[in-house]
Scaffold this active site. Structure first.
Site: not given
Ligand code: GAR
Length: 192
Positions: A105, A12
């Site tokens: 992403h 999150g």
């Molecule tokens: C982030 O790096 C986001 O860009 C990635 O998951 C992570 C979530 O981190 N999303 C993807 O890979 C979508 N394909 P967070 O929960 O700390 O925001």
């Protein structure tokens, strides 16, 4: 002021960056999460954002999405920001919210879509890393790109260092792009 929902599955960090970055401009009315233990849900309590857990297991994706849809309608949500939501939305759900779903992403799309993008790129010897903010279509991490930011390493940086740099960029550019997007949505609504 537009009303947006965030969908997250895990930590999150981007959810919190959005809520903090858009505070006073646009209203995050719900965090939807698909994993009961998602740390994002804990952040939402601290941030004062209502949460809605939607269970996907043992039922068709469309059923889970119809529960989400009910919530979005009830809350009069204008737009959705995916923030580490590790599920593919159905074509019907995407069509229902066409042009109103954003995603961040951790790669320079179209390179390295999917999960574990930074680690896979690092292991392949990639030197160019970055972040993409885009509108969501029916594909996996595809759709019109709103913004990208790249950096190049000299090969000496560790995976952890690169991940930190990527996440720092995400937390800076996702709120900026989301805010611009929601500003435009607001303006077009006022004209209509
Ligand atoms: C982030 O790096 C986001 O860009 C990635 O998951 C992570 C979530 O981190 N999303 C993807 O890979 C979508 N394909 P967070 O929960 O700390 O925001």
């Amino acid at each position: 002021m537009a009303r947006y929902a965030v969908f997250a599955s895990g930590n999150g960090g981007n959810f919190e960056a959005l809520v903090e970055g858009l505070r006073g401009r646009h209203d995050c009315v719900v965090l939807v999460h698909d994993r009961r233990t998602a740390f994002a849900a804990e952040r939402s309590r601290r941030l004062g954002v209502p949460t809605r857990y939607v269970r996907y297991a043992e039922k068709p994706r469309e059923l889970a999405e119809s529960e989400i849809e009910d919530e979005l309608l009830r809350l009069r949500v204008d737009a959705i920001a995916l923030a580490g939501f590790m599920r593919l939305l159905s074509p019907a759900f995407v069509a229902l919210h066409a042009g109103r779903i954003l995603n961040v992403h951790p790669s320079l799309l179209p390179a390295w879509p999917g999960s574990h993008s930074i680690a896979r790129a690092f292991q392949a010897g990639e030197r160019r890393f970055g972040v993409t903010v885009h509108l969501v279509d029916e594909g996996m991490d595809t759709g019109p790109i709103l913004s990208q930011e790249a950096f190049v390493t000299d090969g000496s940086a560790s995976l952890e260092e690169i991940e930190k740099r990527v996440h720092d960029i995400e937390h800076r550019i996702y709120p900026r792009e989301a805010s611009l997007f929601l500003d435009r949505l607001d303006a077009s609504r006022r004209k209509a």
